[in-house]
Scaffold this active site. Structure first.
Site, PDB file in Angstrom:
ATOM      1  N   TYR A  28      21.308  -8.548 -47.484  1.00 10.31           N
ATOM      2  CA  TYR A  28      21.938  -9.794 -47.044  1.00 10.31           C
ATOM      3  C   TYR A  28      21.209 -10.356 -45.820  1.00 10.31           C
ATOM      4  CZ  TYR A  28      25.733 -13.079 -46.075  1.00 10.31           C
ATOM      5  OH  TYR A  28      26.475 -14.212 -45.859  1.00 10.31           O
ATOM      6  N   LEU A  60      29.560  -3.832 -49.956  1.00 11.72           N
ATOM      7  CA  LEU A  60      30.620  -3.298 -50.807  1.00 11.72           C
ATOM      8  C   LEU A  60      30.091  -2.771 -52.139  1.00 11.72           C
ATOM      9  CD1 LEU A  60      33.559  -5.808 -50.233  1.00 11.72           C
ATOM     10  CD2 LEU A  60      33.432  -3.416 -49.517  1.00 11.72           C
ATOM     11  N   GLU A  61      28.961  -3.277 -52.588  1.00 16.53           N
ATOM     12  CA  GLU A  61      28.386  -2.830 -53.860  1.00 16.53           C
ATOM     13  C   GLU A  61      27.521  -1.578 -53.723  1.00 16.53           C
ATOM     14  OE1 GLU A  61      30.064  -6.519 -54.059  1.00 16.53           O
ATOM     15  OE2 GLU A  61      28.227  -6.247 -52.897  1.00 16.53           O
ATOM     16  N   CYS A  83      23.735  -4.078 -43.665  1.00 14.00           N
ATOM     17  CA  CYS A  83      24.128  -4.504 -42.333  1.00 14.00           C
ATOM     18  C   CYS A  83      25.308  -5.458 -42.451  1.00 14.00           C
ATOM     19  CB  CYS A  83      22.954  -5.195 -41.641  1.00 14.00           C
ATOM     20  SG  CYS A  83      23.355  -5.824 -40.004  1.00 14.00           S
ATOM     21  N   THR A  89      36.222 -13.832 -39.324  1.00 10.34           N
ATOM     22  CA  THR A  89      37.379 -13.450 -40.133  1.00 10.34           C
ATOM     23  C   THR A  89      37.506 -11.937 -40.223  1.00 10.34           C
ATOM     24  OG1 THR A  89      36.185 -13.332 -42.240  1.00 10.34           O
ATOM     25  CG2 THR A  89      36.984 -15.510 -41.558  1.00 10.34           C
ATOM     26  N   HIS A  91      37.189 -10.263 -42.820  1.00 10.84           N
ATOM     27  CA  HIS A  91      36.335  -9.764 -43.895  1.00 10.84           C
ATOM     28  C   HIS A  91      35.427  -8.638 -43.387  1.00 10.84           C
ATOM     29  CE1 HIS A  91      34.147  -9.797 -47.650  1.00 10.84           C
ATOM     30  NE2 HIS A  91      33.001  -9.997 -47.005  1.00 10.84           N
TER      31      HIS A  91
END
Length: 182
Positions: A28, A60-61, A83, A89, A91
């Protein structure tokens, strides 16, 4: 302040048979992920090991991919890299807690995993931790996986029947009087 503390690092284990690891990375933040992968690869190469790198969409994957590989492949261990930088939020909390919990559960099921998913407050913290010449958390995660592989090999051997595992490589159904299912 944590920056001035000294930390002991275990020397890397030695292997009679080179270990094979799967590096699962969530790119990411690509520049940070690339540094972590470089550190992990270098650490695995130090012990003569081999590796494969796969990418998944997010942190998460990572555990899902490791769980699949643990069940369906022949890797000795796994390196989880990614990372998560705190945002505005909740999240962040979900991703950090759930990815870490899932990796821990996979480890308790026998997967040798080095967890290198960074959970940081800002980009500057991530850069310091990811940099190979800095804290090299990717290399540290690979080293952790290598140590767990070495322990598994040390304690490995003939499987003994424990709990609900059958004593032989066959399965029996409770109340089945016809014998084992081939």
């Amino acid at each position: 302040m944590a920056g001035h503390e000294t930390h002991y690092t275990l020397p890397l284990p030695e292997f009679d048979k080179a270990p094979k690891l799967l590096i699962v990375v969530a790119p990411y933040y690509k520049d940070i992920a690339d540094q972590m992968v470089a550190g992990a690869c270098a650490e695995i190469e130090k012990v003569g090991g081999s590796f494969e790198v796969i990418e998944v969409p997010g942190a998460l994957e990572v555990p899902t991919a490791i769980g699949q590989a643990h069940r369906m492949s022949n890797f000795d261990g796994f390196v989880a890299l990614g990372c998560v930088i705190r945002g505005e939020t909740t999240h962040y909390d979900t991703v950090c807690n759930d990815s870490s919990r899932a990796i821990t559960l996979l480890g308790l099921q026998g997967a040798c995993i080095g967890n290198g998913i960074l959970t940081v407050e800002n980009r500057a913290q991530a850069e310091v931790r990811a940099e190979v010449a800095g804290q090299n958390k990717g290399g540290g995660a690979a080293a952790a996986a290598l140590h767990l592989i070495a322990l598994g090999r040390r304690w490995g051997g003939a499987r003994r029947s424990v709990g609900f595992l059958p004593e032989r490589e066959e399965f029996q159904i409770a109340g089945d009087t016809k014998g084992p299912v081939a």
